[in-house]
Design a protein around this motif. Structure first.
Motif, PDB file in Angstrom:
ATOM      1  N   LEU A 108      77.017  22.527  36.825  1.00  0.00           N
ATOM      2  CA  LEU A 108      75.713  22.845  36.540  1.00  0.00           C
ATOM      3  C   LEU A 108      74.797  22.272  37.686  1.00  0.00           C
ATOM      4  N   ALA A 109      74.802  22.670  38.607  1.00  0.00           N
ATOM      5  CA  ALA A 109      73.952  21.939  39.857  1.00  0.00           C
ATOM      6  C   ALA A 109      72.363  22.282  39.325  1.00  0.00           C
ATOM      7  N   PRO A 110      71.514  21.174  39.819  1.00  0.00           N
ATOM      8  CA  PRO A 110      70.199  20.854  39.657  1.00  0.00           C
ATOM      9  C   PRO A 110      69.643  21.735  40.625  1.00  0.00           C
ATOM     10  N   GLN A 111      68.197  22.167  40.384  1.00  0.00           N
ATOM     11  CA  GLN A 111      67.557  22.743  41.407  1.00  0.00           C
ATOM     12  C   GLN A 111      66.563  22.000  41.919  1.00  0.00           C
ATOM     13  N   LEU A 112      66.102  22.294  43.398  1.00  0.00           N
ATOM     14  CA  LEU A 112      64.990  21.416  43.823  1.00  0.00           C
ATOM     15  C   LEU A 112      63.690  21.921  43.433  1.00  0.00           C
ATOM     16  N   ASP A 113      63.114  20.732  43.231  1.00  0.00           N
ATOM     17  CA  ASP A 113      61.736  20.960  42.535  1.00  0.00           C
ATOM     18  C   ASP A 113      60.787  20.881  43.978  1.00  0.00           C
ATOM     19  N   GLN A 114      60.310  21.927  44.510  1.00  0.00           N
ATOM     20  CA  GLN A 114      59.580  21.644  45.881  1.00  0.00           C
ATOM     21  C   GLN A 114      58.666  20.952  45.599  1.00  0.00           C
ATOM     22  N   ARG A 115      57.709  20.842  44.649  1.00  0.00           N
ATOM     23  CA  ARG A 115      56.496  20.026  44.620  1.00  0.00           C
ATOM     24  C   ARG A 115      56.799  18.385  44.291  1.00  0.00           C
ATOM     25  N   ALA A 116      57.848  18.093  43.660  1.00  0.00           N
ATOM     26  CA  ALA A 116      58.254  16.660  43.513  1.00  0.00           C
ATOM     27  C   ALA A 116      59.313  16.241  44.595  1.00  0.00           C
ATOM     28  N   GLY A 117      60.023  17.182  45.174  1.00  0.00           N
ATOM     29  CA  GLY A 117      60.932  16.932  46.200  1.00  0.00           C
ATOM     30  C   GLY A 117      62.145  16.196  45.565  1.00  0.00           C
ATOM     31  N   LEU A 118      62.472  16.584  44.219  1.00  0.00           N
ATOM     32  CA  LEU A 118      63.545  16.008  43.594  1.00  0.00           C
ATOM     33  C   LEU A 118      64.507  17.002  43.132  1.00  0.00           C
ATOM     34  N   LEU A 119      65.486  16.861  42.812  1.00  0.00           N
ATOM     35  CA  LEU A 119      66.466  17.570  42.274  1.00  0.00           C
ATOM     36  C   LEU A 119      66.289  17.692  40.783  1.00  0.00           C
ATOM     37  N   GLU A 120      65.965  18.771  40.113  1.00  0.00           N
ATOM     38  CA  GLU A 120      65.659  18.782  38.564  1.00  0.00           C
ATOM     39  C   GLU A 120      66.586  19.606  37.881  1.00  0.00           C
ATOM     40  N   LEU A 121      66.857  19.368  36.735  1.00  0.00           N
ATOM     41  CA  LEU A 121      68.071  19.641  35.715  1.00  0.00           C
ATOM     42  C   LEU A 121      67.718  19.599  34.276  1.00  0.00           C
ATOM     43  N   ALA A 128      75.649  18.439  29.677  1.00  0.00           N
ATOM     44  CA  ALA A 128      77.035  19.255  29.847  1.00  0.00           C
ATOM     45  C   ALA A 128      77.844  18.713  31.150  1.00  0.00           C
ATOM     46  N   ASP A 129      77.026  18.267  32.232  1.00  0.00           N
ATOM     47  CA  ASP A 129      77.509  17.746  33.212  1.00  0.00           C
ATOM     48  C   ASP A 129      78.219  16.402  33.007  1.00  0.00           C
ATOM     49  N   LEU A 130      77.636  15.656  32.336  1.00  0.00           N
ATOM     50  CA  LEU A 130      78.091  14.217  31.901  1.00  0.00           C
ATOM     51  C   LEU A 130      79.163  14.251  30.882  1.00  0.00           C
ATOM     52  N   GLY A 131      79.137  15.105  30.103  1.00  0.00           N
ATOM     53  CA  GLY A 131      80.405  15.521  29.059  1.00  0.00           C
ATOM     54  C   GLY A 131      81.398  15.998  29.928  1.00  0.00           C
ATOM     55  N   HIS A 132      81.267  16.692  31.106  1.00  0.00           N
ATOM     56  CA  HIS A 132      82.569  17.301  31.946  1.00  0.00           C
ATOM     57  C   HIS A 132      83.064  16.092  32.864  1.00  0.00           C
ATOM     58  N   TRP A 134      82.390  12.735  32.325  1.00  0.00           N
ATOM     59  CA  TRP A 134      83.025  11.275  31.714  1.00  0.00           C
ATOM     60  C   TRP A 134      83.875  11.663  30.553  1.00  0.00           C
ATOM     61  N   PHE A 135      83.979  13.094  30.100  1.00  0.00           N
ATOM     62  CA  PHE A 135      84.931  13.192  28.916  1.00  0.00           C
ATOM     63  C   PHE A 135      85.790  14.381  29.074  1.00  0.00           C
ATOM     64  N   GLY A 136      85.836  15.134  29.982  1.00  0.00           N
ATOM     65  CA  GLY A 136      86.424  16.329  30.366  1.00  0.00           C
ATOM     66  C   GLY A 136      86.113  17.472  29.557  1.00  0.00           C
ATOM     67  N   LEU A 137      85.054  17.590  29.043  1.00  0.00           N
ATOM     68  CA  LEU A 137      84.474  18.431  28.022  1.00  0.00           C
ATOM     69  C   LEU A 137      84.350  19.802  29.129  1.00  0.00           C
ATOM     70  N   PRO A 138      84.715  20.979  28.462  1.00  0.00           N
ATOM     71  CA  PRO A 138      84.528  22.142  29.108  1.00  0.00           C
ATOM     72  C   PRO A 138      83.053  22.654  29.374  1.00  0.00           C
ATOM     73  N   ILE A 139      82.760  23.143  30.614  1.00  0.00           N
ATOM     74  CA  ILE A 139      81.401  23.891  30.497  1.00  0.00           C
ATOM     75  C   ILE A 139      81.358  25.348  30.122  1.00  0.00           C
ATOM     76  N   SER A 140      80.788  25.449  28.852  1.00  0.00           N
ATOM     77  CA  SER A 140      80.796  26.674  28.289  1.00  0.00           C
ATOM     78  C   SER A 140      79.371  27.141  27.677  1.00  0.00           C
ATOM     79  N   ALA A 141      79.309  28.332  27.605  1.00  0.00           N
ATOM     80  CA  ALA A 141      78.019  29.037  27.051  1.00  0.00           C
ATOM     81  C   ALA A 141      78.114  28.506  25.526  1.00  0.00           C
TER      82      ALA A 141
END
Length: 587
Positions: A108-121, A128-132, A134-141
């Protein structure tokens, strides 16, 4: 591992960490009086910061949404999937995580916040990304996820217990609000057992609860009157089905007569006319009886009786009188004949009328029979519609009874079926414990070794199958003591960290609040710190501990272990308002 905690709050004390054991001390500064306590220095707030930056819900009561901290951003530099990543979050925007690092290829890739110049999530995607990773949890809806499965936040909480959540009450429970199924699922997942089995046990418990409520309701109240017993409903259904089948047969043979109403009116008119003709026939019949009776009674008077009367009186009538009597007799006979002729004419006329009416009645009756034959072969459209509506109502009643019967049968048979499911799950759990005996043996031996390093007599970890799911128990002699209970938690957490790392799971660090060592003998504290340092170095994880400086043991360590070398350079203090973690005081 965690490398650093920072903030754009100028008074925040930046914390930099090393591999292995890191001890964050709350010290007592010079000039501090007896009323100043290091319990408010920020040790527990540090644990809250760890959770805040790793996805915890930031509710209104969170310190990071307080007036003093909401405007400031806090960040952590941490290793994720072999890369060093910076993640920042603020109480003002708790649903957003700002990232810096090689994160573009994340699931679940972050998107670039043009105003802040940072990647936002979003915080949800961050978890969900940390679970994937660090713990191998599936990414699911959310809709696809099972109800009772391991979650990142629950798994993570075993690696950073929170005193405020009741995390130091018993080893298997990281929060006083944590449900039994979540404990079972999380621990099974971290140990490498089949976590789906306790999930199915919870599904079963939910079904049993519903079934129990239904059985209770089915025995009383409005619901009981609606459902009733399966046997009674079965009888009512059989009767209703027979009636519905009969009505379907009537509809199949029903023929709509377009002029039904007209024919019906004609038949009614004919019936009324026949009735009227029959009444007239009755009247003429009575008249005929009277006429025939009158015809019988009509006879001329006998004048001979008069002559005889006079003769007996000795009176001889003259010829002239006798002639007069003869004339009177002829006159009367003439009148009687005329009367008879008239009566015969009336009789003939009445009989003719009756015959004519009988013919008309016969013709009308033939027409009425013809009409009734047509009406009997079909019916009016309105009648057909009414019949179809009634058939629909009966069909609906049949369907309703069928569903009620099905529900009643399910309610009555649910307990037996659920008992079978529970027995099958218990067998599946027993088989899983048997098949994964090596994993359980490894956990048992690890806990024994850890406890033996702290106490003369080793403790024990048992994993058993029960009718309610897997049961995990730890025992160390003297466990009624609060200190012993805390050491059970210490050994359990270290064991869980080591085993999960071997399974390829875990964040790579373990954080313990100073509350873990409350009531623990100083010698055991020293052993625990050294044991944690040695295990962290051997297994390759980071062990972070917060403590008051006066609770840090000065002796009891084995030769060659320098505890001061593990104390972080940054220290907290409660001596002044700026001595705490955030460098300010707030309620």
């Amino acid at each position: 591992m965690i490398r650093r905690f920072g903030s754009d709050l100028a008074s925040f004390k930046t914390l930099t960490f090393k591999p292995g054991l890191n001890i964050l001390l709350a010290d007592k500064s010079e000039g501090a009086n007896d009323r100043q306590s290091r319990n408010g220095a920020g040790k527990t707030s540090f644990i809250e910061l760890v959770h805040f930056l790793f996805g915890a819900d930031a509710r209104k009561e969170s310190i990071f949404r307080s007036d003093a901290l909401a405007a400031w951003t806090f960040d952590v530099v941490v290793d994720i999937a072999g890369e060093t990543v910076s993640a920042a979050r603020s109480g003002a925007k708790p649903s957003r995580i700002f990232l810096n690092g090689s994160v573009e290829t994340w699931p679940l890739a972050p998107q670039l916040d043009q105003r802040a110049g940072l990647l936002e999530l979003s915080n949800e995607n961050w978890k969900a990304d940390l679970g994937h990773f660090w713990f191998g949890l599936p990414i699911s809806a959310g809709d696809e996820a099972e109800r009772f499965q391991p979650s990142f936040r629950s798994l993570f909480s075993y690696f950073a217990r929170r005193q405020l959540s009741g995390g130091f009450q018993q080893p298997m429970q990281h929060s006083s609000m944590q449900q039994t199924w979540d404990q079972q699922v999380s621990i099974c997942y971290l140990l490498g057992l089949d976590w789906s089995i306790p999930g199915h046990f919870q599904e079963l418990r939910a079904q049993e609860k519903v079934a129990q409520e239904l059985r209770k309701a089915a025995r009383s109240g409005d619901l009981g009157r609606f459902f009733g017993k399966a046997a009674d409903l079965r009888t009512r259904l059989a009767i209703a089905e027979t009636r519905a089948e009969r009505m379907r047969g009537q509809l199949d043979t029903f023929e709509v007569v377009p002029e039904y109403k007209t024919l019906e009116r004609e038949a009614n008119d004919i019936t009324r006319e026949i009735d009227a003709l029959n009444v007239e026939n009755v009247v003429d019949g009575e008249l005929l009886q009277q006429l025939r009776a009158s015809l019988t009674d009509e006879d001329a008077p006998d004048l001979g009786d008069v002559t005889k009367l006079y003769a007996e009186a000795g009176v001889v009538l003259p010829d002239m009188v006798r002639r007069r009597f003869d004339e009177v007799e002829r006159f009367h006979r003439s009148i009687i004949e005329n009367r008879r002729a008239h009566l015969n004419a009336e009789i003939t006329s009445a009989e003719a009328r009756v015959i004519e009416r009988d013919q008309r009645i016969a013709e009308h009756d033939r027409r009425r029979r013809q009409i009734m034959g047509v009406l009997r072969s079909g019916g009016a459209l309105e009648h057909y519609t009414s019949l179809r509506e009634e058939a629909g109502r009966v069909e609906a009643e049949v369907e309703g009874l069928r569903q009620r019967l099905e529900t009643a049968e399910r309610i009555e048979s649910t307990k037996a079926e659920l008992d079978i499911q529970r027995a099958n799950l218990t067998k599946a759990l027993r088989d899983d414990i048997h098949e994964r005996g090596d994993v359980i043996r490894e956990a048992i031996l690890a806990f024994e070794a850890l406890s033996e390093s702290l106490y003369e007599k080793a403790g024990s970890l048992t994993v058993s199958d029960t009718g309610g799911g897997p049961q995990f128990e730890v025992h160390i002699d003297g466990q009624r003591s609060k200190g012993i209970t805390n050491m059970q938690i210490f050994c359990f957490d270290l064991m869980l960290t080591e085993i999960s790392l071997r399974q390829g799971r875990g964040p790579g660090f373990l954080v313990h609040d100073s509350h873990l060592f409350d009531g623990v003998d100083e010698r055991q504290v020293a052993k625990a710190l050294q044991l944690g340092a040695e295990r962290a170095e051997a297994a390759g994880f980071q062990y972070i501990v917060t403590m008051n400086s006066d609770a840090l043991p000065r002796e009891g360590f084995q030769r060659g272990f320098d505890v001061q070398a593990r104390v972080m350079d940054t220290k907290l203090t409660d001596a002044t308002d700026t001595g705490g973690l955030f460098g300010l005081r707030f309620e």
